[in-house]
Design an enzyme around this catalytic site. Sequence first.
Site, PDB file in Angstrom:
ATOM      1  N   LYS A 124       0.840  -1.199   0.000  1.00 21.67           N
ATOM      2  CA  LYS A 124       0.000   0.000   0.000  1.00 21.67           C
ATOM      3  C   LYS A 124       0.876   1.250   0.000  1.00 21.67           C
ATOM      4  O   LYS A 124       1.905   1.299   0.692  1.00 21.67           O
ATOM      5  CB  LYS A 124      -0.889  -0.036   1.240  1.00 21.67           C
ATOM      6  CG  LYS A 124      -1.872   1.113   1.366  1.00 21.67           C
ATOM      7  CD  LYS A 124      -2.761   0.907   2.596  1.00 21.67           C
ATOM      8  CE  LYS A 124      -3.771   2.020   2.798  1.00 21.67           C
ATOM      9  NZ  LYS A 124      -4.592   1.800   4.017  1.00 21.67           N
ATOM     10  N   SER A 144      -9.608   1.762   3.366  1.00 22.91           N
ATOM     11  CA  SER A 144      -8.761   2.504   2.464  1.00 22.91           C
ATOM     12  C   SER A 144      -7.758   1.644   1.706  1.00 22.91           C
ATOM     13  O   SER A 144      -7.199   2.093   0.710  1.00 22.91           O
ATOM     14  CB  SER A 144      -7.996   3.572   3.245  1.00 22.91           C
ATOM     15  OG  SER A 144      -7.138   2.964   4.203  1.00 22.91           O
ATOM     16  N   SER A 173      -9.532  -0.722   7.566  1.00 26.72           N
ATOM     17  CA  SER A 173      -9.082  -0.589   6.181  1.00 26.72           C
ATOM     18  C   SER A 173      -8.418  -1.807   5.554  1.00 26.72           C
ATOM     19  O   SER A 173      -8.165  -1.795   4.354  1.00 26.72           O
ATOM     20  CB  SER A 173      -8.129   0.589   6.052  1.00 26.72           C
ATOM     21  OG  SER A 173      -8.875   1.767   5.964  1.00 26.72           O
TER      22      SER A 173
HETATM   23  N1  GLN Z   1     -12.735   4.118   6.782  1.00 23.37           N
HETATM   24  C1  GLN Z   1     -12.150   4.548   8.023  1.00 23.37           C
HETATM   25  C2  GLN Z   1     -11.730   5.983   7.904  1.00 23.37           C
HETATM   26  O1  GLN Z   1     -12.058   6.573   6.942  1.00 23.37           O
HETATM   27  C3  GLN Z   1     -10.993   3.672   8.374  1.00 23.37           C
HETATM   28  C4  GLN Z   1      -9.803   3.947   7.562  1.00 23.37           C
HETATM   29  C5  GLN Z   1      -8.646   3.124   7.926  1.00 23.37           C
HETATM   30  O2  GLN Z   1      -8.780   2.089   8.596  1.00 23.37           O
HETATM   31  N2  GLN Z   1      -7.479   3.571   7.516  1.00 23.37           N
HETATM   32  O3  GLN Z   1     -11.103   6.540   8.753  1.00 23.37           O
END
Ligand code: GLN
Length: 484
Positions: free
Chosen positions: A79, A154, A178
């Site tokens: 990532k 994400s 995420s």
């Molecule tokens: N979707 C969550 C956020 O927007 C979690 C994101 C993540 O785990 N990096 O913060």
Amino acid sequence: MTELHTLTIAESRAALDAGEITSVELTEAFLKRIHAVEPQIKAFLTVTGELALEQAHAADSQRNGSPRSPLHGVPFAIKDVICTRDIPTTAGSRILEGFVPPYDATVTARLRAGGAVLLGKVNCDEFAMGSSNENSAYFPTYNPWDTDRVPGGSSGGSAAAVAALETPGSLGTETGGSVRQPSGLCGISGLKPTYGRVSRYGLIAFASSLDQIGPLAWTVADLALILQVIAGHDPLDGTSSAQPVPDYSAALTGDVRGLRVGVPREYFAEGLDADVERVVRTAIETLRDQGAELVDISLPHTRYAIPTYYIIAPAEASSNLARFDGVRYGPRLPGDGLWEQIERTRGELFGPEVRRRIMIGTYALSAGYYDAYYRRAQQVRTLISRDFEQAFTQVDVIATPTSPTIAFLLGQKTDDPLAMYLSDVYTVTANLAGLPGLSVPCGFSQQMPVGLQFIGKLLDEPTLLRVGDAYQRMTDWHKQRPKL
Ligand code: GLN
């Protein structure tokens, strides 16, 4: 001969060790696949084809004797919030466009040292803020099961790249789900290890009390192999755990007899899609058939998890992201004097969701509001942790849906941040409590994959992986592949 890009990591490992294939052949197969499907999937921000072939050659030439790690000669994707020396690392943001880290994150270094082959850097929501990958400043990534739908986020690029057979495994990161959420929405397996189990040195920080790096792959057995390489204490990360790393693959006994599996009623309540619920409940029943005991439990503070997370995560993000000022990293927009330069750089190169979080976080931390928001949220966070402590006196592991719905359509939630935030309702709890969480594919609804989540005790990845692997020995959802 099977097409090499369809092999799992364990299958590649066996074929490499038996001398049936070379790492170069394997790497070429994945690069070819990337070339073929990327126009439809858009999972990669950078493909490191030349480096991959170099690393594959090196792996092949070092192959006599036992492999240096389970990933020796195995292709991999990372990532784009994780630093890779000499390879662009953007965090999905314009503010880091063209940034080339001078050093490797510890996980990157461990993969390199273990002889893994880096195929490239994968797309993500900007600074890992989002649940659909639509917040990437570069382009959205598409779900390989239906390219009208999001892959989740994400770590959407990490999940879509595996699901599209562009890589057999990848690294993602979690702050609030995420890794698990996109794994669930893309029909693959994903693990968020215990907070502190994997070093975050060289991970671009989002919310430091929540962030953790985790693996994605088709099978739980593959997750165990990856975790073995990346887990362990790191003097460069003060939050990394000094507990010894167990043999994760050895934990995969296939035996769940007598295991107490908690089913929390708050995770099967309003907001959960009825068909997703049916699929998940059927999956949990499979464990009973294997000899596990299902226990009805309650995690009463669950409904405060999203509001708590959306105070703590933005508060920490507002502080972590203060370093991006156009002075040290990435591009700098011109302006009249230093302040105007910084204002323009931050104002124009951070995307709207990142700016929203910085503003929420700055507000929540400001004098006069700190007690009302941040301190309060930390107190509720303790209550959420206690719910789990209490539950784990009765059960060994907890089973829930990973997400309340299947992958949604692109654009469906972009105008409604609250609806987007709610897709993390079942995953943020484990981050707030620091617990490990696993998502495995457990069926389909409207031809789209559904994820089954397991949450474990602190540092009890062995039990978590054992139950996920046992489930995969009984089912073949993890063997389904999208038609591309
Ligand atoms: N979707 C969550 C956020 O927007 C979690 C994101 C993540 O785990 N990096 O913060």
